[in-house]
Design a protein around this motif. Structure first.
Motif, PDB file in Angstrom:
ATOM      1  N   SER A 107       1.012  -1.182  -0.258  1.00  8.18           N
ATOM      2  CA  SER A 107      -0.063   0.129  -0.004  1.00  8.18           C
ATOM      3  C   SER A 107       0.876   1.198  -0.075  1.00  8.18           C
ATOM      4  CB  SER A 107      -0.946  -0.069   1.113  1.00  8.18           C
ATOM      5  OG  SER A 107      -0.160  -0.033   2.420  1.00  8.18           O
ATOM      6  N   LYS A 108       2.053   1.359   0.714  1.00  7.93           N
ATOM      7  CA  LYS A 108       2.840   2.223   0.634  1.00  7.93           C
ATOM      8  C   LYS A 108       3.685   2.611  -0.919  1.00  7.93           C
ATOM      9  CE  LYS A 108       4.178   2.655   5.575  1.00  7.93           C
ATOM     10  NZ  LYS A 108       5.116   2.492   6.759  1.00  7.93           N
ATOM     11  N   GLN A 109       3.860   1.467  -1.256  1.00  7.32           N
ATOM     12  CA  GLN A 109       4.314   1.482  -2.635  1.00  7.32           C
ATOM     13  C   GLN A 109       3.176   1.981  -3.676  1.00  7.32           C
ATOM     14  OE1 GLN A 109       5.734  -2.558  -3.358  1.00  7.32           O
ATOM     15  NE2 GLN A 109       7.579  -2.134  -2.592  1.00  7.32           N
ATOM     16  N   GLU A 110       2.378   1.545  -3.426  1.00  6.59           N
ATOM     17  CA  GLU A 110       1.081   2.158  -4.343  1.00  6.59           C
ATOM     18  C   GLU A 110       0.811   3.443  -4.310  1.00  6.59           C
ATOM     19  OE1 GLU A 110      -3.241   0.270  -5.505  1.00  6.59           O
ATOM     20  OE2 GLU A 110      -2.877   0.605  -3.243  1.00  6.59           O
ATOM     21  N   ILE A 111       0.877   4.069  -3.200  1.00  4.55           N
ATOM     22  CA  ILE A 111       0.278   5.488  -3.105  1.00  4.55           C
ATOM     23  C   ILE A 111       1.737   6.593  -3.378  1.00  4.55           C
ATOM     24  CG2 ILE A 111       1.177   5.793  -0.576  1.00  4.55           C
ATOM     25  CD1 ILE A 111      -1.144   7.601  -0.163  1.00  4.55           C
ATOM     26  N   SER A 112       2.916   5.888  -3.013  1.00  7.61           N
ATOM     27  CA  SER A 112       3.904   6.668  -3.677  1.00  7.61           C
ATOM     28  C   SER A 112       4.170   6.836  -5.032  1.00  7.61           C
ATOM     29  CB  SER A 112       5.393   5.974  -3.220  1.00  7.61           C
ATOM     30  OG  SER A 112       5.367   5.938  -1.798  1.00  7.61           O
ATOM     31  N   THR A 113       3.630   5.544  -5.817  1.00  4.65           N
ATOM     32  CA  THR A 113       3.516   5.557  -7.145  1.00  4.65           C
ATOM     33  C   THR A 113       2.549   6.702  -7.785  1.00  4.65           C
ATOM     34  OG1 THR A 113       4.359   3.236  -7.376  1.00  4.65           O
ATOM     35  CG2 THR A 113       3.393   4.171  -9.355  1.00  4.65           C
ATOM     36  N   ILE A 114       1.436   6.464  -7.153  1.00  2.76           N
ATOM     37  CA  ILE A 114       0.165   7.522  -7.591  1.00  2.76           C
ATOM     38  C   ILE A 114       0.561   8.871  -7.412  1.00  2.76           C
ATOM     39  CG2 ILE A 114      -1.955   7.995  -6.928  1.00  2.76           C
ATOM     40  CD1 ILE A 114      -2.581   5.062  -6.208  1.00  2.76           C
ATOM     41  N   MET A 115       0.981   9.149  -6.227  1.00  2.00           N
ATOM     42  CA  MET A 115       1.489  10.734  -5.775  1.00  2.00           C
ATOM     43  C   MET A 115       2.860  11.029  -6.250  1.00  2.00           C
ATOM     44  SD  MET A 115      -1.546  11.475  -4.435  1.00  2.00           S
ATOM     45  CE  MET A 115      -1.246  12.856  -3.811  1.00  2.00           C
TER      46      MET A 115
END
Length: 342
Positions: A107-115
């Motif tokens: 989830s941390k990797q996902e939000i880092s990619t999105i933002m």
């Protein structure tokens, strides 16, 4: 799960799964002897259990070839459950592996990619995996559901709703509530980005954009009822108009869009109804005759031709007269004023 279904006896109805004939639930007709095709007699179910069906029902299933006795015809019988008669899918289990629904690291990797951030800690320390919320929605929501997240955080719920809609063509809606100062810069911004597309995403759908839309709203100053009653905290005209419109008609127009449009207090019009408010944030004015709906005003309102709802401190005529004019009168809190009739 499908691989567990076999067809060792070449039953024309296709693959089947063996179901135990015995159960621990007490059943008044659940104790009787059974004779196997080989002639072996089974006195009854195992100790502490009962046959789950009556003797009559057992004989019906046996006659229909739905009882399995083993290849030699002497095993304790079981009931054949045919795959063709079983509802597709499996009952959700209470244990979900991180491989299926994501993990904190994912989830941390996902939000880092999105933002487009170097680390999730720069944004939000405890994001939830979108796969986890996606799974919850798969199980618990229908295609027209409204999903409320009262503590929206990084906006994971909105992403999951949009992803599931894109997957199954649903029309789910989300309502996110967030009181922290990152509501716009993180929560809403994440939703904006997943809607339009995330160039660095590995997931094809997320990379292309999940589609959809949303409205971003902020709360204005609360209506202080006690302050209103004493005259110590009177709301501005547009604020009270927005409050009354929402509470009376369920219409959210926003205070910025609501201003007094004429001398009779018109502030909003729908396709069928006009809304009027006689009000000023002035306690002395509210105690004056100007704050009271009079007959001349009522007739002018009637002449426009629409149904009308009028909010005011008081009125000079009875409701029967107003009803004949297609006017609904709503008195703003009486303690707010002491009208003086002249």
């Amino acid at each position: 799960m499908l691989a567990r279904y076999k067809n060792p006896d070449d039953d024309a109805r296709g693959p089947w799964l063996l179901s135990d004939l015995a159960a621990r639930n007490q059943y008044s007709k659940g104790r009787y002897p059974i004779t196997t095709p080989s002639g072996h007699v089974i006195d009854g179910p195992p100790a502490g259990s009962y046959w789950r069906i009556s003797k009559e029902r057992f004989d019906e299933l046996n006659a229909d070839g739905r009882i399995w006795w083993g290849t030699e015809g002497r095993n304790r019988p079981g009931i054949k459950r045919f795959l063709s008669e079983v509802k597709q899918g499996v009952v959700p289990q209470s244990l979900w592996q991180w491989k299926d629904v994501g993990s904190t690291r994912h989830s941390k990797q996902e939000i880092s990619t999105i933002m487009e951030a170097t680390a999730a800690s720069d944004l939000f320390e405890t994001p939830k995996p979108s796969g986890l919320i996606y799974r919850v929605l798969q199980i618990g929501s229908d295609p027209e559901a409204i999903v409320l997240d009262s503590f929206a955080g990084s906006g994971t719920t909105a992403q999951a709703v949009l992803a599931l809609n894109k997957e199954d063509g649903g029309n789910r809606k989300f309502i996110l509530v967030e009181c922290e100062d990152y509501a716009d810069t993180i929560t809403a911004e994440r939703v904006r980005r997943v809607i339009s597309g995330v160039p660095g995403a590995k997931d094809k759908s997320l990379k292309e954009g999940l589609g959809g839309s949303f409205t971003y709203c902020t709360l204005g100053q609360p209506i202080d009822v006690e302050g209103m009653l004493t005259g110590g905290a009177l709301p501005q005209y547009s604020e009270l108009a927005a409050y009354l419109l929402h509470t009376s008609a369920g219409i959210s127009a926003g205070a910025a869009a609501l201003e007094r449009q004429n001398d009779d207090g018109l502030f909003y019009s729908s396709d069928t109804t006009d809304y009027y408010l006689l009000y000023r944030p002035d306690i002395e004015w509210l105690r004056s005759n100007d704050a009271i709906l009079n007959e001349q005003q009522a007739r002018r309102i009637k002449s426009i031709g629409n149904k009308a709802v009028v909010f005011a401190a008081d009125k000079y005529m009875g409701q029967r007269f107003l009803t004949s004019m297609d006017i609904t009168f709503c008195q703003i809190p009486y303690e707010l004023h002491q009208p003086v009739r002249v």
